[in-house]
Design a protein around this motif. Structure first.
Motif, PDB file in Angstrom:
ATOM      1  N   LEU A  19      28.090  36.750  60.601  1.00  0.00           N
ATOM      2  CA  LEU A  19      26.671  37.095  60.610  1.00  0.00           C
ATOM      3  C   LEU A  19      26.370  38.075  59.480  1.00  0.00           C
ATOM      4  O   LEU A  19      27.157  38.983  59.222  1.00  0.00           O
ATOM      5  N   ASP A  20      25.235  37.886  58.827  1.00  0.00           N
ATOM      6  CA  ASP A  20      24.826  38.843  57.806  1.00  0.00           C
ATOM      7  C   ASP A  20      23.313  38.922  57.772  1.00  0.00           C
ATOM      8  O   ASP A  20      22.627  37.903  57.858  1.00  0.00           O
ATOM      9  N   ARG A  21      22.801  40.124  57.630  1.00  0.00           N
ATOM     10  CA  ARG A  21      21.356  40.348  57.619  1.00  0.00           C
ATOM     11  C   ARG A  21      20.710  39.905  56.321  1.00  0.00           C
ATOM     12  O   ARG A  21      19.487  39.729  56.251  1.00  0.00           O
ATOM     13  N   HIS A  22      21.509  39.717  55.269  1.00  0.00           N
ATOM     14  CA  HIS A  22      20.967  39.324  53.975  1.00  0.00           C
ATOM     15  C   HIS A  22      20.873  37.805  53.845  1.00  0.00           C
ATOM     16  O   HIS A  22      21.366  37.067  54.699  1.00  0.00           O
ATOM     17  N   ALA A  23      20.261  37.359  52.745  1.00  0.00           N
ATOM     18  CA  ALA A  23      19.986  35.937  52.569  1.00  0.00           C
ATOM     19  C   ALA A  23      21.117  35.187  51.887  1.00  0.00           C
ATOM     20  O   ALA A  23      21.041  33.965  51.728  1.00  0.00           O
ATOM     21  N   ALA A  24      22.166  35.899  51.461  1.00  0.00           N
ATOM     22  CA  ALA A  24      23.295  35.259  50.778  1.00  0.00           C
ATOM     23  C   ALA A  24      24.565  35.988  51.162  1.00  0.00           C
ATOM     24  O   ALA A  24      24.538  37.186  51.474  1.00  0.00           O
ATOM     25  N   PRO A  25      25.718  35.302  51.154  1.00  0.00           N
ATOM     26  CA  PRO A  25      26.978  35.982  51.440  1.00  0.00           C
ATOM     27  C   PRO A  25      27.400  36.853  50.266  1.00  0.00           C
ATOM     28  O   PRO A  25      26.930  36.678  49.141  1.00  0.00           O
ATOM     29  N   GLY A  26      28.293  37.795  50.532  1.00  0.00           N
ATOM     30  CA  GLY A  26      28.856  38.608  49.460  1.00  0.00           C
ATOM     31  C   GLY A  26      28.708  40.093  49.654  1.00  0.00           C
ATOM     32  O   GLY A  26      29.402  40.868  49.011  1.00  0.00           O
ATOM     33  N   GLY A  27      27.778  40.542  50.524  1.00  0.00           N
ATOM     34  CA  GLY A  27      27.598  41.975  50.699  1.00  0.00           C
ATOM     35  C   GLY A  27      27.173  42.627  49.401  1.00  0.00           C
ATOM     36  O   GLY A  27      26.151  42.258  48.808  1.00  0.00           O
ATOM     37  N   LYS A  28      27.964  43.584  48.924  1.00  0.00           N
ATOM     38  CA  LYS A  28      27.635  44.255  47.664  1.00  0.00           C
ATOM     39  C   LYS A  28      27.808  43.330  46.464  1.00  0.00           C
ATOM     40  O   LYS A  28      27.303  43.620  45.378  1.00  0.00           O
ATOM     41  N   MET A  29      28.529  42.212  46.645  1.00  0.00           N
ATOM     42  CA  MET A  29      28.630  41.209  45.570  1.00  0.00           C
ATOM     43  C   MET A  29      27.360  40.350  45.617  1.00  0.00           C
ATOM     44  O   MET A  29      27.368  39.190  45.973  1.00  0.00           O
ATOM     45  N   ARG A  30      26.251  40.965  45.218  1.00  0.00           N
ATOM     46  CA  ARG A  30      24.944  40.349  45.368  1.00  0.00           C
ATOM     47  C   ARG A  30      24.347  40.031  44.007  1.00  0.00           C
ATOM     48  O   ARG A  30      24.870  40.457  42.966  1.00  0.00           O
ATOM     49  N   THR A  31      23.256  39.312  43.987  1.00  0.00           N
ATOM     50  CA  THR A  31      22.553  38.999  42.751  1.00  0.00           C
ATOM     51  C   THR A  31      21.075  39.308  42.914  1.00  0.00           C
ATOM     52  O   THR A  31      20.552  39.400  44.027  1.00  0.00           O
ATOM     53  N   LEU A  32      20.409  39.462  41.779  1.00  0.00           N
ATOM     54  CA  LEU A  32      18.960  39.561  41.730  1.00  0.00           C
ATOM     55  C   LEU A  32      18.451  38.541  40.726  1.00  0.00           C
ATOM     56  O   LEU A  32      19.153  38.187  39.762  1.00  0.00           O
ATOM     57  N   PRO A  33      17.234  38.028  40.922  1.00  0.00           N
ATOM     58  CA  PRO A  33      16.719  37.004  40.014  1.00  0.00           C
ATOM     59  C   PRO A  33      16.310  37.584  38.667  1.00  0.00           C
ATOM     60  O   PRO A  33      15.984  38.764  38.540  1.00  0.00           O
ATOM     61  N   SER A  34      16.350  36.735  37.638  1.00  0.00           N
ATOM     62  CA  SER A  34      15.859  37.094  36.306  1.00  0.00           C
ATOM     63  C   SER A  34      15.411  35.809  35.617  1.00  0.00           C
ATOM     64  O   SER A  34      15.744  34.705  36.065  1.00  0.00           O
ATOM     65  N   PRO A  35      14.665  35.904  34.520  1.00  0.00           N
ATOM     66  CA  PRO A  35      14.254  34.687  33.796  1.00  0.00           C
ATOM     67  C   PRO A  35      15.428  33.861  33.293  1.00  0.00           C
ATOM     68  O   PRO A  35      15.276  32.668  33.032  1.00  0.00           O
ATOM     69  N   ALA A  36      16.613  34.486  33.164  1.00  0.00           N
ATOM     70  CA  ALA A  36      17.800  33.772  32.671  1.00  0.00           C
ATOM     71  C   ALA A  36      18.696  33.303  33.808  1.00  0.00           C
ATOM     72  O   ALA A  36      19.776  32.767  33.564  1.00  0.00           O
ATOM     73  N   GLY A  37      18.266  33.512  35.053  1.00  0.00           N
ATOM     74  CA  GLY A  37      19.070  33.111  36.199  1.00  0.00           C
ATOM     75  C   GLY A  37      19.546  34.315  36.985  1.00  0.00           C
ATOM     76  O   GLY A  37      19.262  35.471  36.627  1.00  0.00           O
ATOM     77  N   PRO A  38      20.269  34.090  38.083  1.00  0.00           N
ATOM     78  CA  PRO A  38      20.736  35.207  38.914  1.00  0.00           C
ATOM     79  C   PRO A  38      21.634  36.153  38.121  1.00  0.00           C
ATOM     80  O   PRO A  38      22.506  35.722  37.369  1.00  0.00           O
ATOM     81  N   VAL A  39      21.413  37.444  38.325  1.00  0.00           N
ATOM     82  CA  VAL A  39      22.209  38.471  37.652  1.00  0.00           C
ATOM     83  C   VAL A  39      23.023  39.213  38.710  1.00  0.00           C
ATOM     84  O   VAL A  39      22.479  39.646  39.728  1.00  0.00           O
ATOM     85  N   ASP A  40      24.322  39.366  38.474  1.00  0.00           N
ATOM     86  CA  ASP A  40      25.135  40.175  39.385  1.00  0.00           C
ATOM     87  C   ASP A  40      24.570  41.586  39.451  1.00  0.00           C
ATOM     88  O   ASP A  40      24.218  42.184  38.428  1.00  0.00           O
ATOM     89  N   ALA A  41      24.499  42.121  40.671  1.00  0.00           N
ATOM     90  CA  ALA A  41      23.955  43.463  40.873  1.00  0.00           C
ATOM     91  C   ALA A  41      24.925  44.324  41.672  1.00  0.00           C
ATOM     92  O   ALA A  41      24.519  45.302  42.288  1.00  0.00           O
ATOM     93  N   GLY A  42      26.187  43.942  41.668  1.00  0.00           N
ATOM     94  CA  GLY A  42      27.200  44.679  42.422  1.00  0.00           C
ATOM     95  C   GLY A  42      28.449  44.874  41.590  1.00  0.00           C
ATOM     96  O   GLY A  42      28.361  45.149  40.392  1.00  0.00           O
ATOM     97  N   PRO A  43      29.637  44.712  42.186  1.00  0.00           N
ATOM     98  CA  PRO A  43      30.888  44.886  41.429  1.00  0.00           C
ATOM     99  C   PRO A  43      30.948  43.935  40.248  1.00  0.00           C
ATOM    100  O   PRO A  43      30.466  42.794  40.321  1.00  0.00           O
ATOM    101  N   THR A  44      31.551  44.401  39.164  1.00  0.00           N
ATOM    102  CA  THR A  44      31.638  43.587  37.957  1.00  0.00           C
ATOM    103  C   THR A  44      33.073  43.366  37.495  1.00  0.00           C
ATOM    104  O   THR A  44      33.327  42.428  36.732  1.00  0.00           O
ATOM    105  N   VAL A  45      34.002  44.241  37.905  1.00  0.00           N
ATOM    106  CA  VAL A  45      35.372  44.180  37.397  1.00  0.00           C
ATOM    107  C   VAL A  45      36.262  43.506  38.430  1.00  0.00           C
ATOM    108  O   VAL A  45      36.326  43.940  39.588  1.00  0.00           O
ATOM    109  N   LEU A  46      36.947  42.447  38.017  1.00  0.00           N
ATOM    110  CA  LEU A  46      37.873  41.743  38.911  1.00  0.00           C
ATOM    111  C   LEU A  46      39.286  41.896  38.368  1.00  0.00           C
ATOM    112  O   LEU A  46      39.601  41.427  37.278  1.00  0.00           O
TER     113      LEU A  46
END
Length: 501
Positions: free
Chosen positions: A40-67
């Motif tokens: 179960l998750d209260r948000h609209a997509a899985p990932g928790g802090k591994m989330r995205t936000l929309p932009s004119p160029a497509g979804p942009v990562d808005a959480g962790p960046t280093v793997l």
């Protein structure tokens, strides 16, 4: 275990609250083992802090960046009979990061130690290169020594860690147990820029270099061993794990906000959603900040879980810009750092809860380092370290100030964005607190400050029968690999626990 309604064997029922990478990794393993899993998750997509936000160029990562620590993810998929490469594409980065200083100097670090040593010799002299080689050797030795008894152990202990050091007494001086990262690095490196660069790894676990144990310089070894970017963005990794969990039989319900974890006689019985719907369960995994339990955000029945989170200092938060733009200036890699002139002033301000006048600025150029050339309009995530909230209800009116301290600072490095993002592209500590309730905006759970801080994090097992924890706020700590390991610890604990109905 039997279902008395039809006298046929039934599967253990597990509800996972939160679809962050820790909860997903746990749910995938349990579904593969035959459990009836609902995530179960209260948000609209899985990932928790591994989330995205929309932009004119497509979804942009808005959480962790280093793997880093690719084997953690290979093991996750292998444990359920799959191959990582069949589900997600990871692209190894030859360039770990580009680093820039206000005096005009710059240093690019790669995934080759010898190349890095040569670059540092050119950057700061041959003595600095020798110091770097010794630092790498020590970080590698410490990482190898504490990987098994600390990071991969579900229940690390002082006794186990002491025994490891006694088997190799040479570890002790390398640990510098009486030092913090800043002090130890300033002794290791004559050039203050290198001490500043490697001190930045304290922020990977939400700490200040001047207060984080020197031992955590071993984080550099994880990065030196390899950095990958995920084709499609970091959130694509979370989506791949969620999709595979569903293939294995798990149910993933998004937009499902849990109001309470139900407990009877100190044993979980299920969860109740904000809508009033109740879902029965034999086990519940909480994949959120454990402080939410201790502060009664999930009901009074679990308020005695992780009591230390009510009083322990919180780790860093961040101010995060996510946007698409056309960039001009220095050549960027996937990961880039533009350093403050005075790191002491920067972290003194953060420790006091203020926004630094001269911040260090990290930029993820998401479309760089991929298998195709970057487009003209690129996606960017810019991160500035920030203090967590001391009052979760504090009004946040900082967008204008943050903009003034981000983009004019980058312009002084010669880096400009057209157009510059507006306030709607900024997530602040108060915004993170709204996204992840009871976190106080902290992105890494408890503070890592203090030599034994890592041993004080909540573990997978709790004082409530049938309730387990996973996520970056639990052992072994923050970061995508660590949160993924926490899911493995929770799943292993559940599979070993006796289930009663």
């Amino acid at each position: 275990m039997f279902d008395s309604s039809n006298s046929r064997p039934s599967r253990p029922r597990c509800v996972i609250v939160g679809a962050g990478i820790g909860g997903l990794a746990c749910g995938l393993r349990l579904a593969h083992a035959g459990h009836e899993v609902t995530i179960l998750d209260r948000h609209a997509a899985p990932g928790g802090k591994m989330r995205t936000l929309p932009s004119p160029a497509g979804p942009v990562d808005a959480g962790p960046t280093v793997l880093t620590m690719r084997p953690v993810f290979e093991n996750l998929f292998a444990d359920v009979g799959e191959r990582l490469d069949d589900h997600v594409t990871l692209i190894e980065q030859d360039i770990l990061a580009r680093h820039f200083w206000p005096d005009g100097s710059h240093l690019t670090l790669t995934n080759d130690r010898a190349v890095n040593a040569d670059a540092i010799a050119e950057f700061a002299g041959s003595k600095a290169a020798d110091q770097f080689r010794r630092f790498c050797t020590d970080a590698e030795r410490l990482f190898d020594a504490f990987d098994a008894p600390m990071m991969r152990a579900p229940e690390p202990s002082v006794a186990a860690l002491t025994a490891r050091v006694l088997r190799d007494p040479g570890l002790l001086p390398r640990m510098a147990p009486l030092s913090n990262m800043r002090g130890d690095l300033r002794r290791r490196f004559d050039d203050p820029r290198l001490a500043q660069l490697f001190g930045r790894y304290a922020t990977y676990v939400g700490g200040h270099p001047g207060q984080t144990p020197a031992l955590l310089s071993l984080i550099w070894r994880a990065e030196e061993s390899g950095v990958w970017c995920v084709q499609g963005g970091m959130h694509a990794l979370a989506r791949a794990v969620a999709d595979l969990a569903q293939t294995k039989g798990a149910i993933v319900r998004l937009g499902a906000d849990v109001a309470r974890i139900d407990v009877s006689e100190n044993r979980v019985t299920g969860v109740t959603l904000q809508t009033g719907e109740r879902i029965a369960a034999d086990t519940v995994v909480f994949n959120g900040d454990p402080r939410a339990l201790a502060t009664c955000a999930l009901g009074t029945g679990v308020a005695h879980v992780a009591p230390q989170t009510r009083t322990t200092a919180r780790s860093l938060s961040a101010r995060v810009w996510t946007f698409a733009s056309t960039v001009a200036g220095p050549e960027l890699a996937h990961h880039n750092v533009f350093f403050a002139a005075d790191p002491d002033e920067e972290f003194t301000a953060i420790a006091a809860g203020r926004m630094p006048a001269d911040p260090t600025i990290y930029i993820c150029a998401e479309d760089r380092g991929q298998t195709r050339p970057a487009p003209e309009t690129e996606r960017f995530e810019i991160i500035l370290n920030a203090a967590p909230l001391t009052d979760a209800q504090r009004p946040d009116k900082e967008a204008q100030t943050c903009h003034q301290r981000t983009f004019p600072t980058l312009a002084r490095f010669g880096l400009t964005f057209t157009p510059e993002p507006g306030p709607e592209a900024l997530t602040t500590p108060s915004g993170f607190n709204r996204l992840f309730p009871a976190s106080a905006g902290s992105l890494y759970g408890q503070s890592p400050h203090g030599m034994t801080a890592s041993l004080k994090r909540p573990r997978a097992r709790t004082a409530v029968t049938g309730l387990f924890l996973a996520g970056g706020g639990t052992h072994p700590g923050a970061g995508v690999p660590m949160a993924t390991l926490s899911g493995a610890h929770a799943a292993a604990a559940i599979l070993k626990a006796p289930i009663s109905t």
